[in-house]
Design an enzyme around this catalytic site. Structure first.
Site, PDB file in Angstrom:
ATOM      1  N   ASP A   1     -36.733 -38.532  53.676  1.00 33.37           N
ATOM      2  CA  ASP A   1     -36.055 -37.314  54.121  1.00 33.37           C
ATOM      3  C   ASP A   1     -35.095 -37.619  55.273  1.00 33.37           C
ATOM      4  O   ASP A   1     -34.312 -36.756  55.666  1.00 33.37           O
ATOM      5  CB  ASP A   1     -37.121 -36.340  54.655  1.00 33.37           C
ATOM      6  CG  ASP A   1     -37.047 -34.996  53.990  1.00 33.37           C
ATOM      7  OD1 ASP A   1     -36.168 -34.788  53.150  1.00 33.37           O
ATOM      8  OD2 ASP A   1     -37.885 -34.142  54.339  1.00 33.37           O
TER       9      ASP A   1
ATOM     10  N   LYS B   1     -39.594 -31.468  42.839  1.00 33.11           N
ATOM     11  CA  LYS B   1     -39.476 -32.847  43.338  1.00 33.11           C
ATOM     12  C   LYS B   1     -40.448 -33.759  42.593  1.00 33.11           C
ATOM     13  O   LYS B   1     -40.098 -34.872  42.201  1.00 33.11           O
ATOM     14  CB  LYS B   1     -39.728 -32.879  44.863  1.00 33.11           C
ATOM     15  CG  LYS B   1     -38.578 -32.267  45.653  1.00 33.11           C
ATOM     16  CD  LYS B   1     -38.880 -32.033  47.122  1.00 33.11           C
ATOM     17  CE  LYS B   1     -37.683 -31.321  47.769  1.00 33.11           C
ATOM     18  NZ  LYS B   1     -37.895 -30.894  49.160  1.00 33.11           N
TER      19      LYS B   1
ATOM     20  N   GLN C   1     -42.787 -31.382  53.295  1.00 36.77           N
ATOM     21  CA  GLN C   1     -41.965 -30.202  53.021  1.00 36.77           C
ATOM     22  C   GLN C   1     -41.966 -29.252  54.216  1.00 36.77           C
ATOM     23  O   GLN C   1     -43.004 -28.959  54.805  1.00 36.77           O
ATOM     24  CB  GLN C   1     -42.499 -29.484  51.772  1.00 36.77           C
ATOM     25  CG  GLN C   1     -41.672 -28.303  51.311  1.00 36.77           C
ATOM     26  CD  GLN C   1     -40.295 -28.673  50.742  1.00 36.77           C
ATOM     27  OE1 GLN C   1     -40.056 -29.816  50.355  1.00 36.77           O
ATOM     28  NE2 GLN C   1     -39.399 -27.716  50.699  1.00 36.77           N
TER      29      GLN C   1
HETATM   30  N1  GUN Z   1     -37.222 -27.577  53.087  1.00 37.02           N
HETATM   31  C1  GUN Z   1     -36.020 -27.173  52.591  1.00 37.02           C
HETATM   32  N2  GUN Z   1     -35.214 -28.242  52.381  1.00 37.02           N
HETATM   33  C2  GUN Z   1     -35.924 -29.332  52.735  1.00 37.02           C
HETATM   34  C3  GUN Z   1     -35.635 -30.732  52.731  1.00 37.02           C
HETATM   35  O1  GUN Z   1     -34.550 -31.199  52.361  1.00 37.02           O
HETATM   36  N3  GUN Z   1     -36.631 -31.536  53.181  1.00 37.02           N
HETATM   37  C4  GUN Z   1     -37.825 -31.041  53.605  1.00 37.02           C
HETATM   38  N4  GUN Z   1     -38.729 -31.906  54.025  1.00 37.02           N
HETATM   39  N5  GUN Z   1     -38.127 -29.764  53.615  1.00 37.02           N
HETATM   40  C5  GUN Z   1     -37.172 -28.915  53.179  1.00 37.02           C
END
Ligand code: GUN
Length: 287
Positions: free
Chosen positions: A121, A54, A98
């Site tokens: 998100d 990311k 995350q």
């Molecule tokens: N963990 C796995 N996929 C995601 C996601 O799309 N967002 C977040 N914040 N954590 C994740």
């Protein structure tokens, strides 16, 4: 019928190219690029890889992307204080916490602490609520946004279609059902307690499999001519990714299908970048 492949790698590249142009316009107009901060509170190897990707991809499109790795023993209060600092930082447009978090931190407290305007998100209750109210413009979770883009790129008719979503997670199942409903599909959500899953899936013009169970969806679950979106990404002992759909069997009946890997997976980060640019633009417009 041999299904056409929905190439998530190529479509994600197209999304990133669009975002790169938008980022350049934003930076020229406002004297700074959109900023994305990705918070990681754990040494979980998969999360480390995801968050590094990311950070790297946000910088590749010209954003100021930062991975903020906090020690696994960070307390909930410390994390909330850190999120409050980022909320107050004018150069931060997007904040992503995350998941999963360590068990001593309550997920709803962390997600609820993010400024909804920076919640790229789409997991803050305000944004989830706006989505449920059918209010356009809410920041929606990245994987569902990516799935909708895949359907749009394939030219799949959504209004009036029967859509079945298998899985009811806050990250994927529920929000994609809302997004499909907002575009006038007739939506059912199936889950682990659903009776006769096969019969329900066979009604679907659009089938979204987001259960995290390899090969849950066999060929006998697929309506002839359906669009099949496989969100499953389970890693086996050999490290190979498996989707929820039996790809070969489903391909024989579907009109469109996403492969795993190379389908939905690449769309998640591309949609995160898109959400971050949208959040940045909305924040400066609201000033
Ligand atoms: N963990 C796995 N996929 C995601 C996601 O799309 N967002 C977040 N914040 N954590 C994740």
């Amino acid at each position: 019928m041999a299904a056409k492949i929905l190439d998530g790698k190529a479509i994600a590249q197209k999304v990133r190219d669009e975002v790169r142009e938008g980022v350049a316009r934003f930076a020229a107009a406002h004297g700074r690029p959109p900023g994305l901060d990705v918070l990681l509170v754990s040494g979980d190897p998969a999360s480390v890889t995801h968050t590094r990707n990311k950070e790297r991809m946000s910088n590749e499109v010209g954003m100021r992307g930062r991975l903020r790795a906090l020690p696994a023993e960070t307390t909930e209060a410390e994390l909330l204080a850190f999120i409050a600092e980022l909320n107050a930082d004018e150069t931060v447009d997007g904040i992503l916490v995350q998941l999963p978090l360590p068990s001593h931190i309550r997920e709803h407290r962390a997600l609820g602490a993010v400024d909804p305007a920076k919640d790229v998100d789409g997991l803050h209750p305000v944004n989830a609520g706006l989505l449920a109210l059918g209010r356009p413009g809410a920041l929606a979770p990245c994987t569902p946004v990516g799935c909708m883009r895949l359907l749009a790129e394939a030219g799949v008719q959504i209004a009036g279609a029967r859509a079945v979503v298998v899985g009811r997670s806050n990250l994927v199942g529920r929000p994609i059902a809302e997004l499909l409903l907002a575009q006038h599909a007739t939506v059912s959500i199936a889950h682990s307690r659903t009776r006769d899953l096969q019969a329900i899936c066979r009604e679907a013009d659009i089938l979204v499999a987001a259960a995290g169970k390899p090969k849950l969806i066999g060929g006998d679950c697929i309506k002839e001519g359906a669009a099949v979106i496989d969100v499953g990404q389970t890693r086996n002992e050999a490290g190979k990714l498996a989707g929820d759909v039996d790809f070969d069997a489903a391909s024989a009946r579907a009109a469109w299908i996403t492969p795993v890997p190379g389908g939905v997976g690449p769309m998640t980060i591309a949609s995160l970048l898109e959400n971050t640019l949208r959040a940045a633009e909305a924040r400066v417009a609201a000033r």
